[in-house]
Design a protein around this motif. Structure first.
Motif, PDB file in Angstrom:
ATOM      1  N   LYS A 180       0.862  -1.193   0.000  1.00  0.00           N
ATOM      2  CA  LYS A 180       0.000   0.000   0.000  1.00  0.00           C
ATOM      3  C   LYS A 180       0.894   1.236   0.000  1.00  0.00           C
ATOM      4  CE  LYS A 180      -3.725  -2.100   2.742  1.00  0.00           C
ATOM      5  NZ  LYS A 180      -4.518  -1.979   3.994  1.00  0.00           N
ATOM      6  N   SER A 195      -0.505   4.416  -0.598  1.00  0.00           N
ATOM      7  CA  SER A 195      -1.317   5.536  -0.108  1.00  0.00           C
ATOM      8  C   SER A 195      -2.632   4.956   0.402  1.00  0.00           C
ATOM      9  CB  SER A 195      -1.570   6.574  -1.214  1.00  0.00           C
ATOM     10  OG  SER A 195      -2.389   6.023  -2.224  1.00  0.00           O
ATOM     11  N   GLN A 196      -3.555   5.810   0.795  1.00  0.00           N
ATOM     12  CA  GLN A 196      -4.819   5.339   1.358  1.00  0.00           C
ATOM     13  C   GLN A 196      -5.686   4.631   0.336  1.00  0.00           C
ATOM     14  OE1 GLN A 196      -6.748   8.704   3.157  1.00  0.00           O
ATOM     15  NE2 GLN A 196      -5.457   8.649   4.979  1.00  0.00           N
ATOM     16  N   LYS A 197      -5.489   4.926  -0.961  1.00  0.00           N
ATOM     17  CA  LYS A 197      -6.339   4.338  -1.990  1.00  0.00           C
ATOM     18  C   LYS A 197      -5.552   3.718  -3.137  1.00  0.00           C
ATOM     19  CE  LYS A 197     -10.102   7.655  -1.145  1.00  0.00           C
ATOM     20  NZ  LYS A 197     -11.000   8.664  -1.755  1.00  0.00           N
ATOM     21  N   SER A 216     -12.004   3.828  -2.530  1.00  0.00           N
ATOM     22  CA  SER A 216     -12.066   3.977  -1.079  1.00  0.00           C
ATOM     23  C   SER A 216     -10.956   3.152  -0.446  1.00  0.00           C
ATOM     24  CB  SER A 216     -13.424   3.517  -0.537  1.00  0.00           C
ATOM     25  OG  SER A 216     -13.612   2.123  -0.724  1.00  0.00           O
ATOM     26  N   GLU A 217     -10.598   3.514   0.777  1.00  0.00           N
ATOM     27  CA  GLU A 217      -9.571   2.794   1.515  1.00  0.00           C
ATOM     28  C   GLU A 217     -10.046   1.389   1.883  1.00  0.00           C
ATOM     29  OE1 GLU A 217      -6.748   3.437   5.491  1.00  0.00           O
ATOM     30  OE2 GLU A 217      -8.322   4.883   4.983  1.00  0.00           O
ATOM     31  N   THR A 225      -8.104  -2.195   1.300  1.00  0.00           N
ATOM     32  CA  THR A 225      -7.796  -3.120   2.394  1.00  0.00           C
ATOM     33  C   THR A 225      -8.292  -4.533   2.077  1.00  0.00           C
ATOM     34  OG1 THR A 225      -7.947  -1.295   3.986  1.00  0.00           O
ATOM     35  CG2 THR A 225      -8.122  -3.534   4.851  1.00  0.00           C
TER      36      THR A 225
END
Length: 313
Positions: A76, A78-80, A99-100, A104
């Motif tokens: 990962k 970044s968050q997205k 979306s995060e 995930t």
């Protein structure tokens, strides 16, 4: 890959949607979009081969066909956004999610599939070792039987089986050598991709700094635009005032022209006044003369009346 998607041997086990990117093969730093919009990205499991793949198709174009191996790692960044290196395809794939939470879930599924691939590899190696040991034992037994037994149909059958096992052993050794070469190639590709990933991470940091600078510049330009809009509003107000003043000036100019016309008329009238005064003086003199004559006539009449009265008997 397109042919396998329609068979029962390979079935999707997880599906999501994301924007697909690939690392630039020239710079190994910049991301190149592989899809113009978010596309379907799926994990597929091949029952026959006991293998897992990530597959994505944009229209009729296959943009991801990546077989999951135990050596792969999903990172990962970044968050997205996440990425993984595929040494067989000699590239790095990147996925941008909306979306995060989606990122995930995809990362968790990657780890799960990676572990399943590791177990499948270990199981396959155990089978190969067991088969190799069995082949060697059969070969030895076959040799002892040749020495112990006499010629006959059974001996001929054992020789045939022994030859088959020898061929299998030779092929197994060749396969092991080929796998060692492939493993070395994969290690070298993994080293190159690791370097590319490090360069990519550095590029991400650089992009973040550039994004921050662009964001600050954007804020500055927005403030400048607000100031210019305020100045434009002031200019519009001044234009409106100037328009009102212009109308007032036109009204005053019109009044001024009317006054000038009146003044011209008065001037013309003033030129006639001396003549009128002269005529008035002449008439006054005439009147005085007439009054004098009238007074003389009255006096003469009075004198005549007085004389007539005296002369009467």
């Amino acid at each position: 890959m397109e042919k396998n998607l329609g068979t029962s041997k390979e079935q999707p086990i997880f599906t999501t949607r994301a924007h697909v990117f690939q690392i630039d093969p020239n710079t190994k730093k910049n991301w190149v979009p592989a899809s113009k919009q978010a596309v379907t990205v799926s994990y597929f499991y091949d029952v026959t081969r006991n293998s897992y793949r990530i597959i994505s198709v944009d229209g009729a174009k296959v943009i991801i066909n990546s077989t999951i191996t135990p050596n792969m790692t999903f990172t990962k960044t970044s968050q997205k956004f996440g990425q993984w290196a595929d040494s067989r395809a000699n590239t790095v794939f990147g996925l941008g999610f909306s979306s995060e939470q989606q990122l995930t879930k995809f990362a968790e599924k990657f780890q799960e599939v990676k572990e399943a691939a590791r177990l499948a590899r270990d199981k396959s190696q155990e089978k190969i070792e067991t088969s190799s040991n069995h082949s060697q034992a059969s070969s030895i037994n076959g040799t002892d039987d040749e020495k112990a037994s006499s010629a006959g149909p059974a001996n001929t059958h054992l020789k045939s089986e022994n030859n088959k096992l020898k061929i299998a052993l030779t092929q197994s050794a060749a396969n092991v050598k080929k796998w060692e070469i492939e493993l070395q190639t994969l290690r070298e590709s993994n080293a190159r991709l690791t370097t590319a990933l490090q360069d990519s991470a550095a590029s991400v940091e650089q992009w973040k700094r550039q994004f921050s600078l662009c964001h600050d510049e954007n804020d500055r330009l927005r403030n400048k635009i607000d100031e210019l809009e305020e100045q434009c509003s002031e200019i519009n107000r001044e234009k409106e005032k100037n328009t009102q003043l212009k109308r007032r000036i036109e009204e005053l100019e019109l009044e001024l022209r009317e006054k000038e016309t009146e003044l011209t008329d008065l001037r013309k009238q003033s030129e006639i006044i001396p003549q009128l005064m002269s005529e008035c003086e002449y008439v006054s003199e005439k009147l005085e003369t007439l009054l004098s004559l009238s007074l003389c006539f009255r006096r003469q009449r009075e004198t005549i009346r007085t004389w007539k009265t005296k002369c009467a008997p």
